[in-house]
Scaffold this motif. Structure first.
Motif, mmCIF file in Angstrom:
data_model
loop_
_atom_site.group_PDB
_atom_site.id
_atom_site.type_symbol
_atom_site.label_atom_id
_atom_site.label_comp_id
_atom_site.label_asym_id
_atom_site.label_seq_id
_atom_site.Cartn_x
_atom_site.Cartn_y
_atom_site.Cartn_z
ATOM 1 N N VAL A 227 0.855 -1.186 0.000
ATOM 2 C CA VAL A 227 0.000 0.000 0.000
ATOM 3 C C VAL A 227 0.892 1.237 0.000
ATOM 4 N N ARG A 228 0.709 2.095 -1.007
ATOM 5 C CA ARG A 228 1.477 3.339 -1.079
ATOM 6 C C ARG A 228 0.697 4.467 -0.433
ATOM 7 N N ASP A 229 1.431 5.381 0.227
ATOM 8 C CA ASP A 229 0.778 6.530 0.841
ATOM 9 C C ASP A 229 0.954 7.751 -0.045
ATOM 10 N N ILE A 230 0.489 8.890 0.429
ATOM 11 C CA ILE A 230 0.503 10.110 -0.363
ATOM 12 C C ILE A 230 1.912 10.600 -0.657
ATOM 13 N N ASN A 231 2.889 10.193 0.189
ATOM 14 C CA ASN A 231 4.281 10.604 -0.006
ATOM 15 C C ASN A 231 5.056 9.665 -0.925
ATOM 16 N N GLY A 232 4.431 8.619 -1.377
ATOM 17 C CA GLY A 232 5.107 7.670 -2.242
ATOM 18 C C GLY A 232 5.736 6.517 -1.503
ATOM 19 N N ASP A 233 5.744 6.549 -0.160
ATOM 20 C CA ASP A 233 6.258 5.425 0.623
ATOM 21 C C ASP A 233 5.197 4.339 0.711
ATOM 22 N N SER A 234 5.610 3.167 1.188
ATOM 23 C CA SER A 234 4.680 2.058 1.318
ATOM 24 C C SER A 234 4.899 1.358 2.648
ATOM 25 N N ASN A 235 4.038 0.400 2.925
ATOM 26 C CA ASN A 235 4.192 -0.381 4.153
ATOM 27 C C ASN A 235 5.408 -1.289 4.104
ATOM 28 N N TRP A 236 6.103 -1.353 2.948
ATOM 29 C CA TRP A 236 7.326 -2.144 2.831
ATOM 30 C C TRP A 236 8.582 -1.283 2.918
ATOM 31 N N THR A 237 8.420 0.003 3.145
ATOM 32 C CA THR A 237 9.585 0.880 3.274
ATOM 33 C C THR A 237 10.527 0.442 4.396
ATOM 34 N N PRO A 238 10.029 0.011 5.577
ATOM 35 C CA PRO A 238 10.954 -0.470 6.621
ATOM 36 C C PRO A 238 11.797 -1.659 6.160
ATOM 37 N N PHE A 239 11.208 -2.554 5.363
ATOM 38 C CA PHE A 239 11.963 -3.700 4.864
ATOM 39 C C PHE A 239 13.127 -3.247 3.993
ATOM 40 N N VAL A 240 12.871 -2.302 3.099
ATOM 41 C CA VAL A 240 13.920 -1.807 2.208
ATOM 42 C C VAL A 240 15.016 -1.135 3.010
ATOM 43 N N GLY A 241 14.629 -0.317 4.000
ATOM 44 C CA GLY A 241 15.634 0.356 4.815
ATOM 45 C C GLY A 241 16.482 -0.609 5.616
ATOM 46 N N THR A 242 15.858 -1.630 6.168
ATOM 47 C CA THR A 242 16.599 -2.586 6.989
ATOM 48 C C THR A 242 17.558 -3.419 6.164
ATOM 49 N N ILE A 243 17.095 -3.934 5.039
ATOM 50 C CA ILE A 243 17.970 -4.775 4.233
ATOM 51 C C ILE A 243 19.119 -3.969 3.644
ATOM 52 N N THR A 244 18.882 -2.652 3.406
ATOM 53 C CA THR A 244 19.978 -1.794 2.945
ATOM 54 C C THR A 244 21.058 -1.673 4.013
ATOM 55 N N ARG A 245 20.639 -1.508 5.271
ATOM 56 C CA ARG A 245 21.611 -1.377 6.361
ATOM 57 C C ARG A 245 22.367 -2.676 6.594
ATOM 58 N N THR A 246 21.674 -3.802 6.520
ATOM 59 C CA THR A 246 22.332 -5.073 6.827
ATOM 60 C C THR A 246 23.280 -5.523 5.730
ATOM 61 N N MET A 247 23.082 -5.014 4.510
ATOM 62 C CA MET A 247 23.968 -5.409 3.416
ATOM 63 C C MET A 247 25.253 -4.591 3.364
ATOM 64 N N LYS A 248 25.282 -3.460 4.048
ATOM 65 C CA LYS A 248 26.470 -2.618 3.988
ATOM 66 C C LYS A 248 27.646 -3.301 4.669
ATOM 67 N N PRO A 249 28.839 -3.188 4.112
ATOM 68 C CA PRO A 249 30.018 -3.794 4.741
ATOM 69 C C PRO A 249 30.220 -3.252 6.158
ATOM 70 N N GLY A 250 30.504 -4.184 7.098
ATOM 71 C CA GLY A 250 30.737 -3.792 8.476
ATOM 72 C C GLY A 250 29.480 -3.607 9.284
ATOM 73 N N ALA A 251 28.327 -3.907 8.695
ATOM 74 C CA ALA A 251 27.084 -3.749 9.449
ATOM 75 C C ALA A 251 27.036 -4.742 10.589
#
Length: 645
Positions: A118-142
């Motif tokens: 589900v996308r909101d008025i700002n263009g984010d969705s209920n899956w935005t936390p998933f994208v943010g978390t997996i981005t952090r965990t993939m970074k070297p040294g995370a």
């Protein structure tokens, strides 16, 4: 050599045996509650979603090492509704860490997942936390590195909702594999799903998954293949402030009409839109697509140029294309002005719904163009469709051996079409022009034609009933087929009562022709028709557009050697357009006959009429009432006389 192989095989077999014994022992000593919690923690760390297990849990160490959760929900952030629910979520464990009592997930398999985006008025969705978390965990040294590299989906469902754009889509029977191996920065997704009743084969690959998740530029390839449509993209992707893609795009369809219907679009009309292929350099920014170096093929027409497509609440397409040859016949073949019998206007109602779905702004140029039976040379046309109003413009077209310019407008008011047309044909072949435009095959020569027409109706017949406007035709050095006025006048000049003979044959040549017509409520008033040649003809009267019939009168006269008017004869034109009756005025012929003219004059003379009456009374023995033909009212005939007559 064989002895060395046997010596090597014995330690391997022994090691395998020890591992089996260790796995069996581990299954007895395993802390199942700790294993369950460790798996839940890893899933939460990787996805950013909280695992909510409503059903039971199955744990196996040997022969398979996995943990299966039944009736699972995954929630992101403070969202109350789960972003993902799964009937069975199975986490397969890595073997070697398990022997050391460490629980690491190798991959995850989800059976019958239901994914909700589900996308909101700002263009984010209920899956935005998933994208943010997996981005952090993939970074070297995370702190929490990604602990599993593949997710498999079987028999899944996905629903997508965008309330702002009023979009709601559903994908079913999803069989998909998502992979981002820890030894590589790439990501790949391959599989199949159902969308709008069609099975779709798809694949996506991203060269640098971390860069793509962070919004940075990364290599990107995508492919979708279904029965109605095939699409492929090879280029780059980025997502800083909005989605941006740049690369080569190809589209292929056996029937563009079916593909448009499948994607929810309504193609114009009911003809054409068959075989379609497109290849171009694409630049995608949000919901807008700009295509350059376009090579497009539709129904055998091939063109090159640029195109732009946008979907910002309303779809719009702009294009500037050039071609060597274009054939528009498939798109007009189903639009018929005349009924099948060609004697009456078509009364089938217009289908105007497709005028309201998309905005178009298209410019086309071609060295050769075909529109039904018409063959055009170098032509430039423009088409604009906005808010249900269609405007066509012809900048210049080489047609009928001359030049044509003009415009055509079509707007919609409920089920009624408002039509306006203005065209000018300069120095054209009148035979080809009149035949193809009006179905008139009896005119030849060269000349100019200008029309300015307006009409409203829900069918071609309705347009004919309401036609207003003007038309002007001027011609020179031609002929009107079907009758020879000069021969007819010469014969009637010598013998007025000899009859027309073979009147509807031959042709009437002319040096100059002028026709001026005014249209009002479907009636054409002919106020000025002049035909100059060996015989001169003037004509006035009306022509009914709905019934397609003439009701006109004219005067034809011979031209003497000195140019002065000679023998003149009134005539009448009546009947259908395609085969009218043209006949002389009989009263005029009687007056011109040496034998009958004195009798006609005698009947009009009172003394002669009295003498004739006296003779008739002596023969009949009945007295004739003393009334003149002018003041006598005709008596109603009795039954006997009516029968005798």
């Amino acid at each position: 050599m064989a002895q060395g192989t046997r010596r090597l095989a014995m330690p391997v077999a022994a090691l395998f045996g020890l591992m089996v014994v260790a796995l069996v022992a581990s299954s007895w000593l395993l802390n199942r509650d700790a294993l369950r919690k460790a798996v839940e923690a890893q899933i939460r760390a990787v996805t950013g979603l909280d695992l909510v297990v409503k059903g039971g849990t199955d744990i196996s160490v040997f022969p398979g090492s996995y943990v299966s959760f039944h009736d699972v929900g995954l929630r992101g952030g403070a969202a109350s509704d789960p972003a993902l629910t799964v009937d069975v979520l199975t986490a397969n464990l890595r073997l070697l860490p398990l022997l050391l009592q460490r629980f690491e997930i190798a991959d995850v398999m989800m059976l019958r997942p239901r994914i909700r985006v589900v996308r909101d008025i700002n263009g984010d969705s209920n899956w935005t936390p998933f994208v943010g978390t997996i981005t952090r965990t993939m970074k070297p040294g995370a702190e929490n590195q990604v602990s599993f590299s593949e997710i498999r989906i079987q028999d899944g469902e996905l629903t997508y909702e965008d309330p702002v754009r009023q979009i709601k889509e559903a994908l079913g029977d999803i069989d998909l594999s998502l992979a981002w191996p820890s030894i590589s920065r790439s990501f790949a997704a391959t599989g199949q799903f159902d969308w709008r009743g069609e099975r779709v084969d798809g694949s996506i690959s991203i060269g640098d998954f971390l860069a793509a998740l962070s919004g940075d530029r990364s290599g990107f390839k995508a492919r979708l293949a279904s029965a109605p449509l095939k699409l492929a993209f090879d280029g780059t992707v980025a997502n800083r402030t909005s989605m941006m893609m740049e690369g080569t795009m190809t589209v292929d369809s056996a029937s563009l009409r079916n593909a448009l219907r499948w994607t929810g679009q309504a193609p114009l009309g009911s003809g054409g839109f068959g075989r379609f292929a497109l290849k171009a350099r694409a630049n995608v920014v949000g919901a807008s697509v700009a295509l350059t170096n376009v090579n497009v093929e539709l129904d055998g027409n091939v063109a090159e140029g640029v195109m732009t497509y946008a979907n910002n609440g309303r779809q719009s397409l702009q294009a500037t294309l050039a071609a060597d040859a274009l054939d528009f016949t498939p798109y007009i073949s189903t639009f018929r002005l005349l009924a099948s019998g060609a004697r009456d206007w078509n009364r089938q109602l217009f289908d105007l719904d497709s005028l309201s779905t998309t905005d178009l702004d298209i410019r086309l140029s071609a060295a050769r163009m075909t529109v039904g039976p018409s063959k055009l040379g170098r032509t430039a046309i423009g088409a604009n469709l906005r808010n249900g109003a269609l405007a066509l413009s012809v900048g210049e077209a080489q047609i009928y051996g001359g030049i044509a310019k003009g415009s055509f407008g079509l707007s919609r008011a409920d089920a009624v079409a408002d039509v306006k047309a203005q065209f000018q044909f300069t120095d054209v072949d009148l035979q080809a022009c009149a035949s193809e435009l009006f179905g008139v095959n009896k005119l030849s020569g060269r000349g100019n034609l200008s029309v300015s027409l307006a009409a409203s109706g829900s069918s071609p017949f309705g347009l004919a009933q309401s036609l207003d406007g003007t038309a002007m035709l001027t011609g020179h050095d031609g002929a009107i087929a079907g009758f020879n006025v000069e021969q007819l006048l010469k014969r009637l000049e010598r013998r007025p009562l000899s009859g027309a003979g073979n009147f509807r044959s031959g042709s009437t040549p002319y040096s100059n022709l002028t026709v001026a017509v005014k249209f009002a409520d479907g009636v054409a008033s002919v106020d000025d028709v002049h035909i100059d040649g060996p015989a001169r003809v003037t004509l006035t009267g009306t022509a009914s557009m709905p019934s397609r019939e003439f009701d006109m009168k004219g005067i034809a006269s011979l031209t003497n050697a000195d140019g002065a008017p000679g023998f003149a004869l009134p005539f009448v034109v009546q009947g259908p357009w395609d085969d009218p009756l043209v006949f002389p005025d009989p009263d005029s012929l009687i007056r011109r006959s040496p034998a009958t003219a004195p009798l006609l004059d005698a009947v009009k003379d009172k003394k002669t009429r009295d003498a004739v009456r006296s003779v008739i009374e002596r023969f009949t023995g009945n007295k004739i009432p003393d009334k003149t033909p002018d003041d006598a009212a005709p008596a109603a005939p009795d039954a006997a006389s009516a029968k005798a007559n």
